[in-house]
Design a protein around this motif. Structure first.
Motif, PDB file in Angstrom:
ATOM      1  N   SER A  46      41.303  32.699  40.877  1.00 26.84           N
ATOM      2  CA  SER A  46      41.688  34.098  40.650  1.00 26.84           C
ATOM      3  C   SER A  46      42.457  34.296  39.361  1.00 26.84           C
ATOM      4  O   SER A  46      42.793  35.424  39.009  1.00 26.84           O
ATOM      5  CB  SER A  46      42.523  34.610  41.833  1.00 26.84           C
ATOM      6  OG  SER A  46      43.660  33.795  42.029  1.00 26.84           O
ATOM      7  N   SER A  68      45.475  34.939  49.924  1.00 28.40           N
ATOM      8  CA  SER A  68      44.331  35.743  50.354  1.00 28.40           C
ATOM      9  C   SER A  68      43.400  36.045  49.188  1.00 28.40           C
ATOM     10  O   SER A  68      42.173  35.958  49.319  1.00 28.40           O
ATOM     11  CB  SER A  68      44.825  37.049  50.993  1.00 28.40           C
ATOM     12  OG  SER A  68      45.576  36.800  52.161  1.00 28.40           O
ATOM     13  N   TYR A  69      43.961  36.390  48.054  1.00 30.39           N
ATOM     14  CA  TYR A  69      43.130  36.721  46.898  1.00 30.39           C
ATOM     15  C   TYR A  69      42.371  35.493  46.410  1.00 30.39           C
ATOM     16  O   TYR A  69      41.188  35.580  46.046  1.00 30.39           O
ATOM     17  CB  TYR A  69      44.000  37.297  45.788  1.00 30.39           C
ATOM     18  CG  TYR A  69      43.223  37.795  44.598  1.00 30.39           C
ATOM     19  CD1 TYR A  69      42.236  38.762  44.743  1.00 30.39           C
ATOM     20  CD2 TYR A  69      43.463  37.295  43.320  1.00 30.39           C
ATOM     21  CE1 TYR A  69      41.504  39.225  43.656  1.00 30.39           C
ATOM     22  CE2 TYR A  69      42.746  37.754  42.229  1.00 30.39           C
ATOM     23  CZ  TYR A  69      41.771  38.713  42.405  1.00 30.39           C
ATOM     24  OH  TYR A  69      41.060  39.169  41.322  1.00 30.39           O
ATOM     25  N   THR A  92      41.444  32.773  48.183  1.00 28.00           N
ATOM     26  CA  THR A  92      40.391  32.418  49.122  1.00 28.00           C
ATOM     27  C   THR A  92      39.256  33.452  49.101  1.00 28.00           C
ATOM     28  O   THR A  92      38.090  33.098  49.293  1.00 28.00           O
ATOM     29  CB  THR A  92      40.958  32.298  50.542  1.00 28.00           C
ATOM     30  OG1 THR A  92      41.660  33.509  50.887  1.00 28.00           O
ATOM     31  CG2 THR A  92      41.931  31.132  50.632  1.00 28.00           C
ATOM     32  N   ASP A  93      39.596  34.724  48.859  1.00 28.36           N
ATOM     33  CA  ASP A  93      38.557  35.745  48.739  1.00 28.36           C
ATOM     34  C   ASP A  93      37.648  35.445  47.551  1.00 28.36           C
ATOM     35  O   ASP A  93      36.416  35.560  47.645  1.00 28.36           O
ATOM     36  CB  ASP A  93      39.180  37.131  48.565  1.00 28.36           C
ATOM     37  CG  ASP A  93      39.760  37.654  49.856  1.00 28.36           C
ATOM     38  OD1 ASP A  93      39.395  37.130  50.918  1.00 28.36           O
ATOM     39  OD2 ASP A  93      40.596  38.573  49.800  1.00 28.36           O
ATOM     40  N   GLN A  94      38.259  35.072  46.431  1.00 30.99           N
ATOM     41  CA  GLN A  94      37.460  34.752  45.250  1.00 30.99           C
ATOM     42  C   GLN A  94      36.539  33.574  45.520  1.00 30.99           C
ATOM     43  O   GLN A  94      35.372  33.561  45.103  1.00 30.99           O
ATOM     44  CB  GLN A  94      38.377  34.444  44.070  1.00 30.99           C
ATOM     45  CG  GLN A  94      39.225  35.625  43.601  1.00 30.99           C
ATOM     46  CD  GLN A  94      38.389  36.678  42.894  1.00 30.99           C
ATOM     47  OE1 GLN A  94      37.792  37.538  43.526  1.00 30.99           O
ATOM     48  NE2 GLN A  94      38.332  36.596  41.576  1.00 30.99           N
ATOM     49  N   GLN A 120      35.398  32.697  48.452  1.00 34.96           N
ATOM     50  CA  GLN A 120      34.361  33.135  49.382  1.00 34.96           C
ATOM     51  C   GLN A 120      33.287  33.937  48.667  1.00 34.96           C
ATOM     52  O   GLN A 120      32.085  33.761  48.940  1.00 34.96           O
ATOM     53  CB  GLN A 120      34.982  33.963  50.497  1.00 34.96           C
ATOM     54  CG  GLN A 120      33.998  34.354  51.588  1.00 34.96           C
ATOM     55  CD  GLN A 120      34.637  35.181  52.680  1.00 34.96           C
ATOM     56  OE1 GLN A 120      35.651  35.836  52.460  1.00 34.96           O
ATOM     57  NE2 GLN A 120      34.047  35.152  53.874  1.00 34.96           N
ATOM     58  N   ALA A 123      32.801  40.715  51.306  1.00 35.04           N
ATOM     59  CA  ALA A 123      33.786  39.818  50.708  1.00 35.04           C
ATOM     60  C   ALA A 123      34.265  40.357  49.361  1.00 35.04           C
ATOM     61  O   ALA A 123      35.444  40.236  49.013  1.00 35.04           O
ATOM     62  CB  ALA A 123      33.186  38.423  50.527  1.00 35.04           C
ATOM     63  N   ARG A 124      33.345  40.964  48.595  1.00 38.08           N
ATOM     64  CA  ARG A 124      33.741  41.543  47.311  1.00 38.08           C
ATOM     65  C   ARG A 124      34.694  42.723  47.517  1.00 38.08           C
ATOM     66  O   ARG A 124      35.676  42.882  46.779  1.00 38.08           O
ATOM     67  CB  ARG A 124      32.490  41.964  46.548  1.00 38.08           C
ATOM     68  CG  ARG A 124      32.748  42.396  45.120  1.00 38.08           C
ATOM     69  CD  ARG A 124      31.472  42.448  44.312  1.00 38.08           C
ATOM     70  NE  ARG A 124      31.097  41.121  43.831  1.00 38.08           N
ATOM     71  CZ  ARG A 124      30.119  40.368  44.358  1.00 38.08           C
ATOM     72  NH1 ARG A 124      29.420  40.832  45.377  1.00 38.08           N
ATOM     73  NH2 ARG A 124      29.853  39.183  43.878  1.00 38.08           N
ATOM     74  N   GLN A 151      36.684  43.106  50.179  1.00 33.23           N
ATOM     75  CA  GLN A 151      37.939  42.543  50.667  1.00 33.23           C
ATOM     76  C   GLN A 151      38.738  41.909  49.548  1.00 33.23           C
ATOM     77  O   GLN A 151      39.979  41.971  49.530  1.00 33.23           O
ATOM     78  CB  GLN A 151      37.647  41.512  51.760  1.00 33.23           C
ATOM     79  CG  GLN A 151      38.885  41.000  52.477  1.00 33.23           C
ATOM     80  CD  GLN A 151      39.669  42.096  53.167  1.00 33.23           C
ATOM     81  OE1 GLN A 151      39.082  42.953  53.836  1.00 33.23           O
ATOM     82  NE2 GLN A 151      40.983  42.094  53.006  1.00 33.23           N
ATOM     83  N   SER A 152      38.057  41.311  48.599  1.00 34.48           N
ATOM     84  CA  SER A 152      38.757  40.730  47.454  1.00 34.48           C
ATOM     85  C   SER A 152      39.481  41.813  46.658  1.00 34.48           C
ATOM     86  O   SER A 152      40.630  41.623  46.224  1.00 34.48           O
ATOM     87  CB  SER A 152      37.756  39.997  46.561  1.00 34.48           C
ATOM     88  OG  SER A 152      38.414  39.424  45.444  1.00 34.48           O
ATOM     89  N   ASP A 199      42.525  42.939  48.702  1.00 37.34           N
ATOM     90  CA  ASP A 199      43.619  41.964  48.662  1.00 37.34           C
ATOM     91  C   ASP A 199      44.298  41.935  47.298  1.00 37.34           C
ATOM     92  O   ASP A 199      45.487  41.616  47.202  1.00 37.34           O
ATOM     93  CB  ASP A 199      43.098  40.569  49.022  1.00 37.34           C
ATOM     94  CG  ASP A 199      42.863  40.416  50.521  1.00 37.34           C
ATOM     95  OD1 ASP A 199      43.489  41.164  51.294  1.00 37.34           O
ATOM     96  OD2 ASP A 199      42.047  39.574  50.918  1.00 37.34           O
TER      97      ASP A 199
END
Length: 520
Positions: free
Chosen positions: A51, A420-421, A423-425, A427, A476-477, A479-480, A483
């Motif tokens: 990130s 969170s950010y 792990t979102d990236q 994912q 996921a995009r 949610q990223s 977050d």
């Protein structure tokens, strides 16, 4: 022994000077800003590479990093029109007046009065009861005395105009501490407004991204529906030519209807998001439908995210600053409670004109005056004052712990948001690779099925997997992005740009209170 008036006035002047000198003192502890213990860097930065967060100065206008003019416009309109934010601004105005009230105790209280009375003192009855008139009857030639007495016993008018003043000398700093506490309350209200401002900016950005995310997923579904429709038509064509069983047609039709059944939930999310944005800017639901209904791409995430250092978080987060103001107020309140244990010293004075003839009030001989000093000493209060001091100290200790807890919570919020950010990236990156692979698999399976080289089950399975992967990647995009907004909110920025928010029009809240004079 006679004491001259000059000597008396000199002693009073010396006493006044001494009182003013002592009033510079303040009992109770002096406030010192706390220095929270924070790590040198955020723990999550050590393992965060995807990130690209940076320990540089945070951007107060963080929402502008999405490069979306419509989002910028919505936040600007929300800051002007949001009703909850206006309530917070009104609380600042109220705390400012409380501070002015506390400051007013530093100055003397001056009042003016005027009166006109008609009085009957009942002197004639008093003279008769004492036998004065009987004694005058026994003495001949005293008609003048009787006439004079009769004149004194008649009703008279009394006219008076005066000014009186009183001033409680702040010997022990009670007023000073009250002003200090009121100033801390005002700062607390200001930080409450700033906190509301940060939350409003984040809520507008979050709702806007949810809207664009729902539109993105809906478009992804529409694309998959078109592909499913083509698959159904191909299967029907093969069935008519005897190349596919009816079961394949029904499975293809079921896949098509399954995708279509998912559309209403995202349409509901879009309408709810538009209604939410309208209310956030102070408009009725539906006011932004025409502006926001057209699908628009998700805003691109910034290439780098500035998170700053943990040591600056306490000065940037409004909730931490509010907790510090609360600690300041509690510290000043100790001085107020301690000052109540000591004597109160007051100076009073009165000057006026009084006469039974109103036209004679401007004559200097009708004047009267008085002045002096008084001391009030608390002797026995049943332990109430001492308990007040102990209570104030306990509240200060609680406020200090609350401040420390707020700092820890702020650090936790940032660390959790960073995790969170990140792990979102990760994912999003993994799902994008999955979509690419499944797209190739579907193209191959669909082509083979069209040529009769593979079964329909292979093509249908590949289509289902591809549709699911594309929805997951889109979700996921979204949610990223959400977050990232949570991270910016946890960092506490965004209030610095709007320190001069316009106060609401007070006229809409009714007329001013009638208890104050125009001069007040």
């Amino acid at each position: 022994m006679n004491v001259s008036p000059l000597f008396t006035r000199s002693r009073l002047g010396v006493l006044l000077v001494a009182a003013i000198t002592l009033s510079a003192c303040s009992v109770g502890p002096d406030y010192r800003a706390p220095k929270p213990s924070t790590p040198a860097a955020f723990n999550s930065l050590a393992s965060d590479r995807a990130s690209r967060p940076q320990a540089t100065v945070t951007n107060p206008g963080w929402w502008k990093s999405f490069n979306d003019p419509q989002l910028n416009s919505l936040i600007d309109r929300a800051i002007v029109g949001n009703l909850s934010l206006q309530q917070a601004v009104l609380r600042i105005a109220g705390s400012r007046q409380q501070l002015n009230q506390a400051r007013g105790a530093w100055f003397p209280s001056i009042n003016g009065a005027a009166s006109a009375q008609r009085q009957q003192l009942g002197l004639k009855g008093e003279l008769e009861s004492k036998g004065v008139y009987s004694q005058l009857d026994e003495v001949s030639g005293d008609t003048d005395v009787r006439s004079a007495l009769n004149g004194l016993t008649k009703p008279v008018g009394l006219y008076q105009g005066s000014f009186d003043a009183s001033w409680e000398v702040d010997l022990w700093g009670k007023v000073r501490r009250q002003v200090e506490a009121a100033g801390a309350q005002q700062q607390e209200s200001l930080e409450s407004r700033n906190d509301a401002l940060v939350s409003l900016e984040a809520e507008v950005a979050r709702t806007y991204l949810q809207l664009r995310g729902a539109q993105l997923i809906s478009q992804t579904l529409q694309t998959q529906i078109e592909v499913a429709q083509q698959t159904l038509e191909l299967t029907q064509s093969q069935q008519r030519n005897g190349l596919a069983p009816q079961m394949d047609v029904e499975n293809a039709r079921a896949q098509l209807h399954s995708l279509r059944a998912q559309l209403p939930q995202y349409e509901s999310q879009m309408h709810q998001a538009m209604n939410g944005l309208a209310v956030l800017i102070g408009k009725p639901p539906g006011a932004l439908d025409a502006e926001l209904a057209a699908p628009k791409a998700m805003p691109a995430l910034p290439k780098a995210v500035s998170v700053g250092l943990p040591s600056t978080l306490a000065r940037r987060r409004p909730d931490v600053r509010q907790a510090e103001a609360r600690l300041h107020e509690a510290t000043a309140s100790i001085g107020v409670s301690v000052a109540q244990l000591f004597p109160d010293f007051s100076l009073t004075g009165q000057f006026g004109m009084r006469n039974t003839d109103a036209s004679y009030l401007d004559n200097w001989s009708s004047h009267f005056y008085s002045y002096g000093a008084s001391v009030s000493l608390p002797i026995f209060q049943g332990g109430r004052l001492v308990s007040g001091v102990k209570l104030a100290r306990a509240e200060q200790a609680s406020a200090a712990l609350g401040y420390r807890q707020t700092v820890l919570t702020a650090l936790q919020d940032v660390e959790n948001a960073l995790v969170s950010y990140r792990t979102d990236q990760q994912q999003v990156e993994g799902l994008d690779q999955t979509v690419d692979a499944l797209q190739n698999a579907f193209d191959l399976a669909n082509d083979s099925y069209g040529k009769g080289l593979s079964s329909f089950i292979d093509a249908l399975t590949a289509q289902r997997q591809l549709a699911q992967a594309k929805q997951q990647a889109a979700s996921a995009r979204v949610q990223s992005s959400l977050d990232l907004v949570a991270l910016y909110k946890a960092l506490g920025g965004g209030w610095e740009l709007y320190q001069n928010v316009q106060l609401p029009d007070y006229s809409v809240f009714g007329p001013a209170e009638s208890g104050d004079t125009p001069a007040g």
